[in-house]
Every structure is written in C-alpha cells, then in structure tokens.
Motif scaffolding. Structure first.
Motif, PDB file in Angstrom:
ATOM      1  N   GLY A 166      20.151  -1.065  -7.383  1.00 61.89           N
ATOM      2  CA  GLY A 166      20.658  -2.033  -6.703  1.00 61.89           C
ATOM      3  C   GLY A 166      20.303  -1.769  -5.149  1.00 61.89           C
ATOM      4  O   GLY A 166      21.009  -2.209  -4.279  1.00 61.89           O
ATOM      5  N   HIS A 167      19.356  -0.730  -4.688  1.00 66.06           N
ATOM      6  CA  HIS A 167      19.604  -0.439  -3.362  1.00 66.06           C
ATOM      7  C   HIS A 167      17.896  -0.558  -2.909  1.00 66.06           C
ATOM      8  O   HIS A 167      17.755  -0.231  -1.622  1.00 66.06           O
ATOM      9  CB  HIS A 167      19.925   1.155  -3.242  1.00 66.06           C
ATOM     10  N   ASP A 168      17.297  -1.074  -3.799  1.00 66.09           N
ATOM     11  CA  ASP A 168      15.890  -1.552  -3.368  1.00 66.09           C
ATOM     12  C   ASP A 168      14.765  -0.472  -2.631  1.00 66.09           C
ATOM     13  O   ASP A 168      14.112  -0.786  -1.744  1.00 66.09           O
ATOM     14  CB  ASP A 168      15.945  -2.742  -2.218  1.00 66.09           C
ATOM     15  N   PHE A 169      15.074   0.669  -3.201  1.00 67.75           N
ATOM     16  CA  PHE A 169      14.174   1.817  -2.716  1.00 67.75           C
ATOM     17  C   PHE A 169      12.659   1.708  -3.466  1.00 67.75           C
ATOM     18  O   PHE A 169      12.833   1.146  -4.777  1.00 67.75           O
ATOM     19  CB  PHE A 169      14.824   3.147  -2.977  1.00 67.75           C
ATOM     20  N   ILE A 170      11.911   2.143  -2.802  1.00 63.27           N
ATOM     21  CA  ILE A 170      10.226   1.657  -3.622  1.00 63.27           C
ATOM     22  C   ILE A 170       9.787   3.298  -3.946  1.00 63.27           C
ATOM     23  O   ILE A 170       9.737   4.035  -3.473  1.00 63.27           O
ATOM     24  CB  ILE A 170       9.417   1.310  -2.589  1.00 63.27           C
ATOM     25  N   ASP A 171       9.542   3.106  -5.336  1.00 64.44           N
ATOM     26  CA  ASP A 171       9.035   4.322  -5.964  1.00 64.44           C
ATOM     27  C   ASP A 171       7.421   4.371  -5.619  1.00 64.44           C
ATOM     28  O   ASP A 171       6.676   3.605  -6.308  1.00 64.44           O
ATOM     29  CB  ASP A 171       9.250   4.610  -7.561  1.00 64.44           C
ATOM     30  N   THR A 172       6.884   4.774  -4.650  1.00 62.43           N
ATOM     31  CA  THR A 172       5.676   4.858  -3.957  1.00 62.43           C
ATOM     32  C   THR A 172       4.696   5.111  -4.850  1.00 62.43           C
ATOM     33  O   THR A 172       3.383   4.653  -4.940  1.00 62.43           O
ATOM     34  CB  THR A 172       5.431   5.625  -2.654  1.00 62.43           C
ATOM     35  N   VAL A 173       4.958   6.152  -5.906  1.00 58.91           N
ATOM     36  CA  VAL A 173       3.964   6.668  -6.791  1.00 58.91           C
ATOM     37  C   VAL A 173       3.527   5.394  -7.604  1.00 58.91           C
ATOM     38  O   VAL A 173       2.470   5.170  -8.035  1.00 58.91           O
ATOM     39  CB  VAL A 173       4.293   7.947  -7.413  1.00 58.91           C
ATOM     40  N   LEU A 174       4.497   4.994  -8.249  1.00 58.79           N
ATOM     41  CA  LEU A 174       4.468   3.742  -9.368  1.00 58.79           C
ATOM     42  C   LEU A 174       3.904   2.503  -8.653  1.00 58.79           C
ATOM     43  O   LEU A 174       2.749   1.937  -9.283  1.00 58.79           O
ATOM     44  CB  LEU A 174       5.734   3.277  -9.764  1.00 58.79           C
ATOM     45  N   VAL A 175       4.252   2.246  -7.430  1.00 54.92           N
ATOM     46  CA  VAL A 175       3.749   0.985  -6.730  1.00 54.92           C
ATOM     47  C   VAL A 175       2.179   1.176  -6.487  1.00 54.92           C
ATOM     48  O   VAL A 175       1.328   0.340  -6.456  1.00 54.92           O
ATOM     49  CB  VAL A 175       4.289   0.869  -5.371  1.00 54.92           C
ATOM     50  N   HIS A 176       1.748   2.243  -5.830  1.00 58.54           N
ATOM     51  CA  HIS A 176       0.346   2.606  -5.394  1.00 58.54           C
ATOM     52  C   HIS A 176      -0.370   3.297  -6.551  1.00 58.54           C
ATOM     53  O   HIS A 176      -1.720   3.511  -6.365  1.00 58.54           O
ATOM     54  CB  HIS A 176       0.527   3.621  -4.296  1.00 58.54           C
ATOM     55  N   GLN A 177       0.186   3.538  -7.682  1.00 58.19           N
ATOM     56  CA  GLN A 177      -0.788   4.029  -8.965  1.00 58.19           C
ATOM     57  C   GLN A 177      -1.467   5.413  -8.425  1.00 58.19           C
ATOM     58  O   GLN A 177      -2.564   5.350  -8.933  1.00 58.19           O
ATOM     59  CB  GLN A 177      -1.535   3.069  -9.426  1.00 58.19           C
ATOM     60  N   THR A 178      -0.624   6.013  -7.693  1.00 55.58           N
ATOM     61  CA  THR A 178      -1.372   7.447  -7.326  1.00 55.58           C
ATOM     62  C   THR A 178      -0.637   8.547  -8.551  1.00 55.58           C
ATOM     63  O   THR A 178       0.332   8.634  -8.866  1.00 55.58           O
ATOM     64  CB  THR A 178      -1.072   7.874  -5.935  1.00 55.58           C
ATOM     65  N   TRP A 179      -1.934   9.650  -8.513  1.00 50.04           N
ATOM     66  CA  TRP A 179      -1.231  10.705  -9.206  1.00 50.04           C
ATOM     67  C   TRP A 179      -0.301  11.600  -8.378  1.00 50.04           C
ATOM     68  O   TRP A 179      -0.703  12.169  -7.047  1.00 50.04           O
ATOM     69  CB  TRP A 179      -2.475  11.600  -9.707  1.00 50.04           C
ATOM     70  N   GLY A 180       0.899  11.799  -8.636  1.00 53.31           N
ATOM     71  CA  GLY A 180       1.772  12.518  -8.019  1.00 53.31           C
ATOM     72  C   GLY A 180       2.957  13.182  -8.469  1.00 53.31           C
ATOM     73  O   GLY A 180       2.858  14.179  -9.195  1.00 53.31           O
ATOM     74  N   SER A 181       4.060  12.598  -8.163  1.00 51.59           N
ATOM     75  CA  SER A 181       5.318  13.176  -8.584  1.00 51.59           C
ATOM     76  C   SER A 181       5.536  13.367  -9.984  1.00 51.59           C
ATOM     77  O   SER A 181       5.132  12.425 -10.968  1.00 51.59           O
ATOM     78  CB  SER A 181       6.560  12.287  -8.221  1.00 51.59           C
TER      79      SER A 181
END
Length: 296
Positions: A166-181
C-alpha cells in the motif's frame, strides 16, 4: 623443561616453575602474537579460496535466516513512519522520478546487480598487487563488516520498500524486465528478500571508496572513490531496494570493521607499510641463541 624441584619440610619434592623459563615462555607468547599481527605477503591461492569460502558462508547464513515476512513488513512500516517524522522520507519520490527515465533506471538496475561485486573484487586485486603490506588489514575490515551485518539480518528482518504493502513503490527490475536483483523475478527464491538492514551495498561501496581515497595517488582516482558510494546510495534508493536508514546501518557495520582491524593491527590500514618486510626482518619464534646457531 623450565622446571626445578623444591624440597619441603616434610622431605617431599615438588616441581616449581623457573622464573627465567616463565619469562621466556611469556616472551615467546608475545612474539607469537606479534608475528600473527605482522603483515605478510598475501598468497594468491589462499586469498581466492578464502574469499570464495567466506562469500559462500555469508550467503548461506544470510539466506538461512528466517524470512519472518510479517515482522519484516512491520519493521518496514516503522522505518517509513520514522523517516516521515524526521522529514527524510524521500525514497518514494526518488523511486518514481528516476523510474520515469527509462535509460537511467535500467542502467541503475544493472549497476545494482553488478558493480557491488565487480568493484569490490577489483579493489581487492589492486590492494593485493600494489599494497601487499596493507592488504590483510584492509581485507579484515571488509570481512568484519560483512560478518557483523549477519547479526542485523537475523535480529532485525526488514522488507525493502518495493515489497511494502500500500505504499506504491515501484520494483524497477520487474517493471523494466532487466536482469538484476537476486530478490526479484525468477531469482527471488535464491535470496532472502527480507534482509535489507543493514545495506551491504553501502557497506562494501563505502569500504571501496574510502580505501581508494586513502591509498590512490591520482586525484581523479580519489574523486571517483568518493563518488562511488554516493552513487550507490542513490541507486539503492531509486530502485526501491533500501531505505536511507539501511545505508546508516551499513555505515555502522563498516565502523565496526575498521575498529576490529585497528585493534588487531594497532593502526589504521593506510598507516601500515605499503610493502611487506623481508622474511628475515620479521619477528621469530625461535630464541636468539638458536637463530644465531642457524646463521653461523
């Protein structure tokens, strides 16, 4: 050896320690400790094995810590509220602002996933080759910093901002489909996602930065050394992997690591000689008469 007998009034004999032998043993003990604390030329095979085993052990223990999801989420809510109370809760704004610039956030995703290891290993290699006399002490700082971080993971499970409800943070790895975390996407089951406090991205990057700043001779290298942990701090916040206060935890762990190395070697790593003393100049465990017999 080093004992003599004393005859008591009852005519019985009992062994007693010779003061001279006791002093010799005490001296040998101090010499042994001094020899352990004297920097030696690092051996490549041993350092590779040590780093590999240490990182494997660290990962094993970190991921073996119970995830405690509900407690980790409660702790994250508390951290977020505390930061709001202090007026430093800017993580969400940074996360959304950087995420709007695709090339920038994608670059930060890869930065987060790779430089944490690449730069740290690079600094270790540089120390090994160019500062052998300071290598062991500086490596001790890194190892002690990492070891004490395990206590934080166990005692204070913490969810990263991207997993908060409920705090609306963006998981940037999932959103941009990059190999990362390692804690996102298909790799999330290989890493404990609720071990965010303290941030070893900050602990390691600050270790790298301070080491480069203290030992590099080129001004541009010193500047890059200071910029590296600064950039890392922005990255861990922009990708919603850590709070600001996680970074403070990483700094505290590094301070502990520095204290351990200083207590053992009796000086800050950068104050130690750059090169290793020749073998014959180091303290020996052998008594002076025995050493002289070998030299004769």
């Amino acid at each position: 050896m080093g004992e003599m007998t004393v005859t008591t009034l009852e005519g019985q004999q009992r062994p007693t320690t010779s003061p001279i032998a006791g002093e010799q043993e005490d001296r040998n003990g101090r010499t042994f400790v001094r020899r352990l604390r004297t920097p030696r030329r690092p051996r490549l095979w041993f350092e590779i094995l040590l780093i590999a085993v240490s990182y494997w052990t660290y990962s094993l223990i970190r991921n073996a810590v119970p995830e405690q999801k509900s407690q980790a989420l409660r702790n994250a809510d508390w951290i977020w509220q505390a930061e709001q109370h202090l007026g430093i809760a800017v993580e969400q704004s940074v996360n959304h602002a950087v995420n709007s610039v695709t090339w920038l956030i994608v670059g930060m995703n890869y930065y987060y996933a790779t430089l944490h290891f690449v730069v740290t290993l690079g600094v270790l290699v540089w120390l090994f080759r160019s500062h052998p006399g300071r290598y062991a002490a500086t490596r001790t700082v890194l190892f002690a910093t990492t070891a004490v971080a395990l206590l934080g993971y166990y005692l204070y499970p913490l969810a990263p901002p991207r997993l908060m409800n409920g705090h609306d943070f963006i998981d940037t790895v999932l959103v941009h489909q990059t190999w990362g975390s390692m804690a996102s996407g298909d790799l999330k089951h290989m890493s404990n996602q609720y071990a965010a406090m303290p941030s070893m991205h900050i602990g390691w990057s600050l270790w790298c930065g301070l080491t480069i700043f203290a030992l590099a001779s080129a001004p541009w290298a010193k500047i890059l050394g200071l910029l590296y942990p600064t950039a890392t701090l922005v990255v861990i916040v922009a990708t919603a992997n850590h709070f600001w206060l996680d970074a403070v935890g990483g700094m505290i762990c590094l301070a502990f690591g520095i204290a351990v190395a200083w207590a053992w070697y009796g000086a800050m790593p950068q104050r130690l000689p750059r090169d290793v003393a020749p073998q014959e100049d180091r303290p020996s465990l052998l008594p002076a008469k025995v050493r002289a017999r070998f030299k004769a």
